[in-house]
Design a protein around this motif. Structure first.
Motif, PDB file in Angstrom:
ATOM      1  N   TYR A  18      -1.406  -6.386  10.410  1.00  9.39           N
ATOM      2  CA  TYR A  18      -2.571  -4.993   9.888  1.00  9.39           C
ATOM      3  C   TYR A  18      -2.529  -4.139  10.352  1.00  9.39           C
ATOM      4  O   TYR A  18      -3.999  -3.145  10.388  1.00  9.39           O
ATOM      5  CB  TYR A  18      -3.635  -6.087   9.806  1.00  9.39           C
ATOM      6  N   LEU A  19      -1.900  -3.858  11.959  1.00  8.82           N
ATOM      7  CA  LEU A  19      -1.952  -2.866  12.648  1.00  8.82           C
ATOM      8  C   LEU A  19      -1.977  -1.568  11.809  1.00  8.82           C
ATOM      9  O   LEU A  19      -3.425  -0.323  12.202  1.00  8.82           O
ATOM     10  CB  LEU A  19      -0.898  -2.873  13.883  1.00  8.82           C
ATOM     11  N   ALA A  20      -1.331  -1.388  11.231  1.00 11.36           N
ATOM     12  CA  ALA A  20      -0.815  -0.209  10.196  1.00 11.36           C
ATOM     13  C   ALA A  20      -2.244   0.041   9.651  1.00 11.36           C
ATOM     14  O   ALA A  20      -2.385   1.260   9.121  1.00 11.36           O
ATOM     15  CB  ALA A  20      -0.451  -0.009   9.566  1.00 11.36           C
ATOM     16  N   ALA A  21      -3.494  -1.655   9.307  1.00 10.34           N
ATOM     17  CA  ALA A  21      -4.503  -0.187   7.970  1.00 10.34           C
ATOM     18  C   ALA A  21      -5.672  -0.513   9.438  1.00 10.34           C
ATOM     19  O   ALA A  21      -6.295  -0.317   8.479  1.00 10.34           O
ATOM     20  CB  ALA A  21      -4.470  -2.024   7.819  1.00 10.34           C
ATOM     21  N   LEU A  22      -5.518  -0.699  10.080  1.00  6.58           N
ATOM     22  CA  LEU A  22      -6.281  -0.120  11.003  1.00  6.58           C
ATOM     23  C   LEU A  22      -7.635   0.583  10.701  1.00  6.58           C
ATOM     24  O   LEU A  22      -9.658   0.840  10.374  1.00  6.58           O
ATOM     25  CB  LEU A  22      -6.348  -0.120  12.843  1.00  6.58           C
ATOM     26  N   SER A  78      -8.528 -16.912   7.393  1.00  2.00           N
ATOM     27  CA  SER A  78      -7.871 -15.515   6.666  1.00  2.00           C
ATOM     28  C   SER A  78      -8.231 -15.674   5.591  1.00  2.00           C
ATOM     29  O   SER A  78      -8.346 -13.854   5.242  1.00  2.00           O
ATOM     30  CB  SER A  78      -6.046 -16.306   5.793  1.00  2.00           C
ATOM     31  N   LEU A  79      -8.531 -16.521   3.852  1.00  6.32           N
ATOM     32  CA  LEU A  79      -9.678 -15.840   3.145  1.00  6.32           C
ATOM     33  C   LEU A  79     -10.810 -15.413   3.103  1.00  6.32           C
ATOM     34  O   LEU A  79     -11.063 -14.119   2.330  1.00  6.32           O
ATOM     35  CB  LEU A  79      -9.232 -17.204   2.225  1.00  6.32           C
ATOM     36  N   LEU A  80     -11.416 -15.995   4.109  1.00  2.00           N
ATOM     37  CA  LEU A  80     -12.703 -15.723   4.369  1.00  2.00           C
ATOM     38  C   LEU A  80     -12.505 -13.943   4.909  1.00  2.00           C
ATOM     39  O   LEU A  80     -13.553 -12.561   4.805  1.00  2.00           O
ATOM     40  CB  LEU A  80     -13.750 -15.811   6.111  1.00  2.00           C
ATOM     41  N   CYS A  81     -11.519 -13.253   5.616  1.00  2.00           N
ATOM     42  CA  CYS A  81     -11.407 -11.892   5.841  1.00  2.00           C
ATOM     43  C   CYS A  81     -10.976 -11.190   5.126  1.00  2.00           C
ATOM     44  O   CYS A  81     -11.047  -9.455   5.387  1.00  2.00           O
ATOM     45  CB  CYS A  81     -10.038 -12.090   6.901  1.00  2.00           C
ATOM     46  N   VAL A  82     -10.343 -11.331   3.928  1.00  2.00           N
ATOM     47  CA  VAL A  82     -10.040 -10.435   2.898  1.00  2.00           C
ATOM     48  C   VAL A  82     -11.238 -10.925   2.224  1.00  2.00           C
ATOM     49  O   VAL A  82     -11.717  -9.638   1.512  1.00  2.00           O
ATOM     50  CB  VAL A  82      -8.899 -12.090   1.691  1.00  2.00           C
ATOM     51  N   PHE A 156      -4.569  -9.691   4.969  1.00  2.00           N
ATOM     52  CA  PHE A 156      -4.705 -10.575   4.499  1.00  2.00           C
ATOM     53  C   PHE A 156      -4.665 -11.703   3.238  1.00  2.00           C
ATOM     54  O   PHE A 156      -4.286 -13.217   4.003  1.00  2.00           O
ATOM     55  CB  PHE A 156      -6.863 -10.422   5.315  1.00  2.00           C
ATOM     56  N   LEU A 157      -4.695 -11.251   2.354  1.00  2.00           N
ATOM     57  CA  LEU A 157      -3.747 -12.455   1.579  1.00  2.00           C
ATOM     58  C   LEU A 157      -2.727 -12.735   1.598  1.00  2.00           C
ATOM     59  O   LEU A 157      -2.798 -14.012   1.511  1.00  2.00           O
ATOM     60  CB  LEU A 157      -4.605 -11.840  -0.432  1.00  2.00           C
ATOM     61  N   ALA A 158      -1.809 -11.986   1.718  1.00  2.00           N
ATOM     62  CA  ALA A 158      -0.895 -12.584   1.919  1.00  2.00           C
ATOM     63  C   ALA A 158      -0.627 -13.212   3.311  1.00  2.00           C
ATOM     64  O   ALA A 158       0.175 -14.680   3.409  1.00  2.00           O
ATOM     65  CB  ALA A 158      -0.093 -11.363   2.426  1.00  2.00           C
TER      66      ALA A 158
END
Length: 396
Positions: A18-22, A78-82, A156-158
């Motif tokens: 997810y680095l590009a999405a920071l 991971s779902l919590l991150c979503v 994060f869903l992926a």
């Protein structure tokens, strides 16, 4: 092997996906850039902590139960991150996600040691390494594709789906590899004692030292090469990504070559070849940097030399992992914990080194890398016992 590859490879992939999405993440959660970057730092800390804490526990409790809990935890976190609604929640979720991923890395190594011996185990480490080496390279590209069709929550869903696949693979494909009669005595004091015993063992300590020094040299390259290439050669991000990906492909190819050659040559000679190649290449890079400090050499020269350094790591890492696990076979979880945890910490500590030393020329990067790889070669020459390598053995 599919389950083991997922178990040990998801963590490195989840680090960078997810680095590009920071920047988008920062805006979406209305938080600071520091908090956004902390989501990455928290995951790295968690990876180290998960290996150091739960690797030794698995020597007492067994592997399978902890693996199943960690894979399920990774999926839920991971779902919590979503659905995270604030930067603080995301940082905590990433910390837990890192602990779960680090647990998988350590226990995956331990399960290989439980199930195979000698060069057969080393061959499995080579197979796992060749795949996990590609994780940090493929993750940003895959993350970029996902971001073309969604946002950071989609990434994060992926990862949630990947975690679910890992959990199912572990449930179906990973039996208990440490039966009750081979388990260690429980308790924190005993765990500390096992760690201390391994660190006093000359053979294991030699392998661990070589591993940490080689990882330090490698992470110096990871942390500093982008600054050097973009500053010295005015290179854009796309061209640097091409260089980095090419070198990483060489490392993955070396991991596959290790898989083929280890049953014939043994892990010790292949590690010597890997460390030697990286050392010679970094010394050559240092000479090139010293010859003319004012004018940068043609781009092909440092690119080729760094490719040799990285390709050498494709032999060094699986070979040293296999040798260290063999030396610590009586406490395989603890051995894996020390390797992964201390190696990860060594890499994290030296990553900002080039930024501190400067990156206006090739010299600081080349000098720092040379120090670590020369030290690794020195440890091999002075302390290692090449004739104590292992030979081909059958599966228990």
């Amino acid at each position: 092997m599919v389950a083991l590859v997922l178990l040990t490879g998801v963590g490195p992939f989840a680090t960078d996906a997810y680095l590009a999405a920071l920047p988008e993440l920062r805006r979406s959660l209305d938080t600071s850039a520091t908090v956004a970057q902390l989501t990455l730092t928290a995951f790295i800390i968690g990876m180290a902590a998960g290996q150091l804490l739960l690797g030794p526990v698995s020597d007492v409790r067994g592997r399978r139960g902890i693996v199943l809990v960690s894979t399920l935890s990774f999926t839920l976190l991971s779902l919590l991150c979503v659905v995270a609604s604030s930067g603080g929640v995301l940082v905590l979720a990433r910390l837990g996600q890192g602990i779960a991923a680090g647990t998988g890395v350590a226990l995956g190594r331990a399960m290989v040691t439980d199930a195979w011996q000698g060069t057969q185990a080393a061959a499995r480490f080579g197979s796992i390494a060749s795949v996990t080496f590609l994780g940090p390279v493929l993750a940003p590209a895959v993350g970029g594709v996902i971001l073309d069709h969604g946002d950071w929550r989609t990434v994060f869903l992926a990862l949630t789906g990947l975690g679910a696949a890992m959990a199912v693979a572990a449930l179906v494909g990973l039996p208990e590899t440490l039966p009750a009669h081979r388990r260690q005595a429980g308790g924190p004091r005993e765990a500390v004692g096992r760690m201390a015993g391994l660190l006093r063992d000359r053979g294991f300590l030699t392998h661990l030292t070589v591993l940490c020094l080689a990882i330090a040299g490698f992470f110096t390259y990871i942390g500093g090469s982008s600054f050097v290439f973009q500053t010295v050669y005015r290179m854009d991000e796309a061209r640097y990504t091409l260089i980095f990906a090419t070198n990483a492909a060489g490392m993955a190819g070396a991991g596959l070559l290790f898989r083929v050659l280890v049953t014939r040559l043994g892990a010790g000679p292949l590690r010597a070849a890997g460390v030697g190649a990286s050392t010679v290449a970094t010394l050559a890079l240092l000479v090139v940097a010293l010859v003319d400090r004012q004018t940068a050499p043609p781009l092909a020269v440092p690119w080729a030399l760094l490719a040799v350094v990285v390709t050498g790591m494709g032999l060094t890492l699986p070979a040293t992992t296999a040798l260290a696990q063999e030396a610590g076979r009586h406490s395989a979880g603890t051995a894996a914990a020390l390797q992964g945890g201390l190696g990860f910490l060594a890499g994290a500590l030296v990553t900002p080194l080039t930024g501190l030393l400067g990156y206006a020329s090739l010299l600081p990067l080349a000098a720092a890398m040379a120090v670590f790889f020369v030290a690794a070669s020195g440890v091999l020459l002075v302390l290692a016992r090449p004739r104590r390598g292992f030979s081909v053995t059958s599966q228990p």
